[in-house]
Design an enzyme around this catalytic site. Structure first.
Site, PDB file in Angstrom:
ATOM      1  N   GLU A  12      30.672  51.101  33.260  1.00  0.00           N
ATOM      2  CA  GLU A  12      30.197  50.788  34.822  1.00  0.00           C
ATOM      3  C   GLU A  12      31.378  51.705  35.611  1.00  0.00           C
ATOM      4  O   GLU A  12      32.503  51.362  35.338  1.00  0.00           O
ATOM      5  CB  GLU A  12      30.528  49.264  35.095  1.00  0.00           C
ATOM      6  CG  GLU A  12      29.353  48.445  34.565  1.00  0.00           C
ATOM      7  CD  GLU A  12      29.837  47.011  35.080  1.00  0.00           C
ATOM      8  OE1 GLU A  12      30.376  46.602  35.926  1.00  0.00           O
ATOM      9  OE2 GLU A  12      29.171  46.387  34.315  1.00  0.00           O
TER      10      GLU A  12
ATOM     11  N   ASP B 257      35.143  41.353  44.729  1.00  0.00           N
ATOM     12  CA  ASP B 257      36.181  41.749  44.180  1.00  0.00           C
ATOM     13  C   ASP B 257      37.473  40.969  44.374  1.00  0.00           C
ATOM     14  O   ASP B 257      37.772  40.715  45.503  1.00  0.00           O
ATOM     15  CB  ASP B 257      36.262  43.257  44.133  1.00  0.00           C
ATOM     16  CG  ASP B 257      35.194  43.806  43.186  1.00  0.00           C
ATOM     17  OD1 ASP B 257      35.304  43.609  41.960  1.00  0.00           O
ATOM     18  OD2 ASP B 257      34.552  44.731  43.856  1.00  0.00           O
TER      19      ASP B 257
END
Lengths: 260, 405
Positions: free
Chosen positions: A47, A58
């Site tokens: 990824e 995140d």
């Protein structure tokens, strides 16, 4: 139409390691060497994070790497240019782009998909893209370019919504291991996480599952692999790249430490 | 009922939370259950008579509503028009923000939540949240950019005195945008017991609609008070400042479907719209996604969110509520931008002429008076969203300048 993601999951009994790293981190030009090192060391899926100024899902580690990558000058145009010949050196490993919707919208969704497909990207993860908007505005474009969307599932996702997500893609399901952003520790009581993994397993979904968030070393990788076809590591790899004199070597060393 | 809008309104969001092309809920899956729970329940709870009873009682006895509509005669004389000030600065805690937090804390209780989180820029919403959490005995955590914590020290201490924990947001530019990111991350990490009290008409659906309804008491009262004072419920102009846009949403709400009423949204131009140091989102923004909402957004050509500037910490948000983006795009509202200097001049003017020291945010709305073009027979309502005590340090810094006005 088949793509590399399907082929990666056609290996009976094999547990897959999916690794995330941020494009343009630690240096602008490290994207391709790091990617090559990760696959050479045995990562099964890659990824590539598309850095965003405000990455809501995140934790601090990936956020910090995004800030550095943006300061280094990373953007989608640069990334696609860097990846132009990637399929010559990395022919088989699935590559997914992960990031947030706004930079993709500004680039233009059609442009984005065309460029991604042209360099050999197989799938896209946009955590803030709502399912309804995907169906209404994106699905047809993704299909035309043979790109697979990957959607997240959490312990709070209702069963009927999981079924819907399962119907909307044919790649894999991204099982978020527990409450929290990327890179956080598992703070759930013993057995809670396992019960969630088993509950999803028992739904007999058509897509394979990879477990992510809070997986960071060999032990947590192996533990997650008991409940899914594999697992995803991001923040721990970014930490390993932080301050490394030789980023590709550090990336390879990290992957080998997980798979050893 | 105060919080129930005309369902026929052309300015109500659709079922997916869109005002025209703006709005929606662009959130990661980790937030979906929380936001969905709120979406499914907020209208029912707001319409519940028991909720309404408690909300109205608190607005009256705790917040101090209705707030007065004051006819500002000396300002009127100066601008040769009839000016009324809606005195939201007289609300408990010193600004309109508490209208929303009182409503949301009651909502949170009905959803069974025991832990409250909030973001704050200048600290006004943080104080208003800490206040209602103290009132209800609920745990309160307020995220605030570490730069803003420095700039707004007294509000940090106020929140702490009220029993809240103030957590610094140290990521990004360390201001309101980042505090909001951190609050959202907290919610992702605490999906079951926590309610997030957003302070403005921003964020994913249903927040913009929820906050607008809770602030709509402002325009509901204005209509009654105007009828009493002018013989008509409808003024010619309603003027309010816009950062995210909560006080403007409340002031415009019950006039949205009255085309005779001109709605004027005043943004902060900072050092000047094209100076590179501005917060005039309606001019500088392009459609994009911030904090779960598709709206006008200040961003670079790659879609990275840029940092706005205003001397006033309550107006430097890089986005704008989706309702306001729609009001601008559809031409329903007129947008005016005011530079720092003109806002400071308006602080001095309102203080001297009316004996009211306005907040720096509010002063932007007052400064728009010279650009309105209102005639002598027209009625102008300015939403006096907050009082200026919190800005005293800034006013002291510019004391020489303020004395010259």
């Amino acid at each position: 139409m088949t793509n590399r993601i399907h082929q990666a999951f056609q290996q009976p009994g094999k547990k897959l390691l999916n690794v995330y790293f941020t494009a343009g981190y630690p240096t602008l030009d490290s994207t391709v060497p790091v990617l090559q090192a990760l696959t050479a060391a045995g990562a099964d899926l890659i990824e590539i994070g598309m850095p965003f100024s405000d990455p809501l899902a995140d934790g601090p580690v990936i956020q910090q790497s995004s800030t550095v990558a943006l300061q280094n000058g990373m953007n989608l145009r640069v990334l696609f240019a860097q990846l132009r010949d990637i399929r010559q050196s990395v022919p088989k490993t699935p590559i997914l782009l992960m990031g947030y919707l706004n930079p993709v919208m500004q680039f233009g969704v059609e442009n984005f998909c065309r460029e991604a497909a042209a360099v050999g990207v197989d799938g896209v993860i946009l955590p803030d893209l709502p399912l309804d908007d995907y169906v209404a505005e994106y699905q047809e474009i993704f299909r035309r370019h043979n790109l697979r969307p990957v959607f997240l599932i959490t312990p709070q996702t209702a069963p009927e919504r999981i079924r819907r997500i399962d119907e909307l893609t044919d790649s894999f399901l991204y099982l978020v291991s527990g409450p929290g952003t990327t890179g956080g520790a598992n703070t759930q009581a013993a057995g809670v996480q396992e019960a969630y993994f088993r509950r999803i397993e028992a739904m007999n979904l058509r897509n394979p599952r990879l477990i992510g968030f809070g997986i960071g070393d060999q032990a947590s990788f192996r533990h997650a692999c008991q409940y899914a076809e594999g697992a995803i590591i991001g923040s721990a790899l970014i930490r390993a790249l932080d301050g490394a004199a030789d980023a590709p070597a550090a990336a390879a060393h990290f992957v080998r430490s997980v798979l050893a | 009922m105060a919080t129930l809008p005309p369902s026929s309104s052309a300015y109500a969001p659709n079922a997916r939370g869109y005002y025209g092309e703006f709005g929606g809920a662009f959130i990661p899956e980790m937030l979906y259950p929380n936001v969905e729970e709120l979406r499914q329940n907020y209208l029912t709870i707001l319409a519940d008579p028991d909720f309404q009873r408690e909300y109205q009682l608190l607005l009256r006895d705790y917040v101090g509503r209705p707030t007065p509509l004051f006819e500002a005669r000396r300002l009127s004389q100066k601008y040769n028009t009839r000016i009324f000030l809606k005195r939201e600065d007289l609300c408990h805690t010193g600004a309109h923000k508490v209208n929303n937090t009182v409503g949301q804390i009651l909502l949170a209780q009905r959803l069974g939540k025991t832990r409250i989180i909030a973001e704050t820029g200048a600290g006004q919403h943080g104080v208003a949240t800490a206040t209602v959490c103290a009132l209800m005995g609920l745990e309160c955590i307020v995220y605030m950019g570490s730069v803003d914590m420095e700039r707004q020290r007294p509000n940090v201490e106020r929140m702490r005195l009220l029993g809240a924990e103030v957590r610094p947001a140290t990521s990004g530019s360390q201001t309101l945008k980042d505090a909001t990111n951190e609050a959202i991350r907290d919610w992702i990490s605490n999906p079951v017991d926590t309610h997030y009290i957003i302070g403005s008409v921003v964020g994913p659906h249903p927040y913009p609609d929820l906050v607008a309804r809770l602030q709509s008491v402002i325009s509901e009262e204005m209509r009654k008070q105007l009828l009493e004072k002018t013989g008509s419920e409808l003024p010619d102009y309603v003027v309010a400042c816009v950062g995210g846009g909560s006080n403007a949403a409340g002031a415009f709400y019950h006039f949205l479907d009255e085309p005779a009423v001109q709605l004027v949204a005043v943004e902060a131009a900072g050092h000047g719209i094209h100076s590179g140091h501005s917060a005039a989102t309606s001019v500088l923004g392009k459609p994009g996604i911030i904090h779960g909402s598709r709206t006008l957004l200040m961003q670079d050509e790659d879609g990275q969110i840029t940092e706005p500037y205003s001397l006033s910490a309550g107006l430097d948000y890089p986005g704008i509520g989706p309702l306001h983006a729609f009001l601008g795009a559809s031409g329903r509202a007129r947008f005016i931008s005011i530079e720092d200097e003109k806002a400071l001049a308006a602080v001095a003017e309102c203080s001297r002429l009316e004996g009211i020291i306005p907040a720096l945010e509010t002063a932007h709305a007052l400064a728009a008076l010279s650009q309105l073009g209102a005639g002598p027979d027209e009625v102008v309502v300015i939403n006096l969203s907050g009082r200026g005590d919190k800005d005293l340090e800034t006013y002291l810094k510019y004391a020489d300048q303020l004395r010259q006005y």
